[in-house]
Enzyme design. Structure first.
Site: not given
Length: 134
Positions: A50-51
């Protein structure tokens, strides 16, 4: 935006042992709001993927080791974290993956904001779209 780098943390110690202190906006470039750690991670499992839209983090492997893959719009880099005296600073809009946890790994994460599910970008395709469209 999209920045990542290794930070060296100053070790204080003597014959009794060693100590590293973390201070907001001094040896880390943000105000800390949340601290959590990962442990007992299955060595065959990977995490992350994820970011964040608006979050700064410092990842420190306080015991054992793991490998972190980070990617922004310009490059992909791998970092092996295996020392409590080094931390991986990750600014917003950086894709991150955590791999190859040692059986004794404790990965400490210091964050600039409290948990917010809406801050996560959990799709790599969505991350690339955001990075390419600004």
């Amino acid at each position: 935006m999209g920045e990542f780098k290794i930070l060296d943390l100053e070790v204080h110690g003597d014959q009794r042992g060693s100590l590293i202190s973390i201070e907001s906006n001094k040896n880390i470039p943000f105000t800390l709001k949340r601290i959590y750690y990962l442990f007992n991670t299955n060595v065959s499992e990977s995490r992350g993927f994820h970011a964040h839209r608006n979050l700064e983090q410092l990842l420190i492997c306080v015991n054992g080791s793991c490998e972190i893959k980070v990617q922004n719009n310009e490059k992909t880099s791998w970092f092996k974290l295996a020392s409590p005296a080094k931390g991986l600073y990750i600014k917003d809009l950086v894709w991150r993956e955590m791999h190859d946890f040692s059986h004794d790994c404790i990965l400490l994460v210091i964050a600039s904001h409290e948990y917010d599910e809406f801050d996560y970008i959990r799709s790599f395709n969505e991350f690339k779209r955001i990075m390419n469209n600004g």
